[in-house]
Design an enzyme around this catalytic site. Structure first.
Site, short mmCIF file in Angstrom:
data_model
loop_
_atom_site.label_atom_id
_atom_site.label_comp_id
_atom_site.label_asym_id
_atom_site.label_seq_id
_atom_site.Cartn_x
_atom_site.Cartn_y
_atom_site.Cartn_z
N ALA A 1 0.81 -1.24 0.00
CA ALA A 1 0.00 0.00 0.00
C ALA A 1 0.84 1.28 0.00
CB ALA A 1 -1.00 0.04 1.15
N ALA A 2 2.15 1.18 -0.18
CA ALA A 2 2.95 2.42 -0.25
C ALA A 2 2.53 3.25 -1.47
CB ALA A 2 4.44 2.08 -0.33
N GLY A 3 2.31 2.58 -2.59
CA GLY A 3 1.86 3.30 -3.78
C GLY A 3 0.47 3.89 -3.56
O1 RIB Z 1 -1.74 -2.02 -3.15
C1 RIB Z 1 -1.88 -2.92 -2.09
C2 RIB Z 1 -3.18 -3.66 -2.22
O2 RIB Z 1 -3.15 -4.46 -3.37
C3 RIB Z 1 -3.49 -4.60 -1.09
O3 RIB Z 1 -4.16 -3.97 -0.02
C4 RIB Z 1 -4.29 -5.69 -1.77
O4 RIB Z 1 -5.62 -5.74 -1.38
C5 RIB Z 1 -4.16 -5.43 -3.25
O5 RIB Z 1 -5.28 -4.84 -3.74
#
Ligand code: RIB
Length: 312
Positions: A255-257
């Site tokens: 989830a950094a992006g």
């Molecule tokens: O970008 C991270 C996300 O990618 C995760 O939370 C997962 O659910 C996927 O969608």
């Protein structure tokens, strides 16, 4: 009409993330022993909305979850992050999306998504959101819902002078480059940029500025390539700029992006200039990698650096 002061609308996916930490990400046919299993809220669309909400944005999320406990948990997580969930619908007879995530000791991840209810966010669902899209100042979408839905939305924001940020993640080989001209700002990572430009991630890393400039020609305003710990490259109206990598104690890049995109949306909706918005989003995203999980890792505004606005 402009972006500043108008709501952010995120249309996209919501998943329950089932994560395990392991020494390394398993290769094909390999089994590895992991630890620290967690089920926690995720999904690229929901993560970006939650990031924007925690950073103080006026943000609405449109998506689909199933009528199951995961769906209910995802709604609670978004609401607790300050996201308006009136456009988050419950699909009948289909499960909430699920992501299976392995996080390695070095903080990298590998993700497999079962779309479930996210697949119901199709062209027809987006057509019903036309008024909301025209009302928002900034539309933020990803590619974890059907591509036809993204294509259907692409032309609308410009009618009212609002921005459309497309985070092309995960890359979808069906994407047609023609309709990207309706996108204001595209924000791939190096893998997605390589897929769009039909080259290798190593080529992007060799000259990220040139790659961003090439991507910029496909969209209306600007391209930002996020490069993880190496920072980012932006190509826009003020030329090409390479943003610095942030030195952090990285434990989980999940989830950094998404954090970058949510923060970028907030900064732009507060009237920040594009290059300063990207700089701030990079700083904010660096906080998220120091913590585990997707939405669980997203910083609140009180934890974020001050958004420094240059005098115009
Ligand atoms: O970008 C991270 C996300 O990618 C995760 O939370 C997962 O659910 C996927 O969608």
């Amino acid at each position: 009409m402009s972006t500043a002061g108008r709501p952010i609308l995120v249309i996209g996916s919501a998943n329950m993330d089932l994560s395990v930490c392991a020494a390394a990400i398993p290769g094909p046919g390999e089994t590895v022993l992991g630890a620290n299993f967690a089920a926690s809220p995720g999904g690229k669309g929901a993560n970006q909305a939650a990031a924007a909400g925690r950073l103080g944005g006026d943000v609405r999320f449109a998506g689909r979850v199933g009528s199951d406990p995961f769906g209910a948990q995802l709604r609670v997580s978004l609401e607790e992050s300050g996201v308006d969930c009136r456009l988050l619908d419950v699909a009948r007879d289909v499960a909430t999306g699920v992501a299976l995530i392995t996080v390695s000791n070095s903080g990298e991840n590998a993700i497999t998504v079962a779309a479930g209810a996210n697949g119901c966010m199709d062209e027809a669902a987006v057509a019903l959101l036309a008024d909301e899209i025209l009302d928002c100042g900034l539309l933020l979408m990803q590619l974890e819902i059907p591509l036809a839905a993204v294509r259907a939305a692409a032309g609308l924001p410009r009618r009212t002078g609002s921005r459309f940020i497309l985070n092309p993640a995960p890359y979808n080989a069906g994407i047609e480059l023609e309709w990207l001209s309706g996108v204001s700002l595209i924000t791939p990572n190096e893998h997605e940029a390589a897929a769009l430009l039909k080259c290798k991630p190593a080529d992007i890393l060799r000259d990220p500025g040139a790659a961003a400039a090439e991507l910029r020609r496909l969209v209306a305003d600007a391209a930002i390539i996020t490069l993880g710990s190496l920072g980012y490259a932006i190509a826009g109206p003020n030329g090409v700029h390479l943003g610095p990598g942030m030195v952090t104690n990285e434990v989980d890049t999940t989830a950094a992006g998404d954090c970058f995109n949510g923060a970028l949306a907030v900064a732009l909706s507060e009237g920040a200039e594009l290059y300063e918005a990207a700089h701030w989003a990079n700083e904010v995203a660096a906080i998220s990698v120091t913590r585990h999980g997707a939405q669980a890792s997203l910083p609140w505004r009180s934890e974020a650096p001050v958004l420094v606005r240059r005098a115009n």
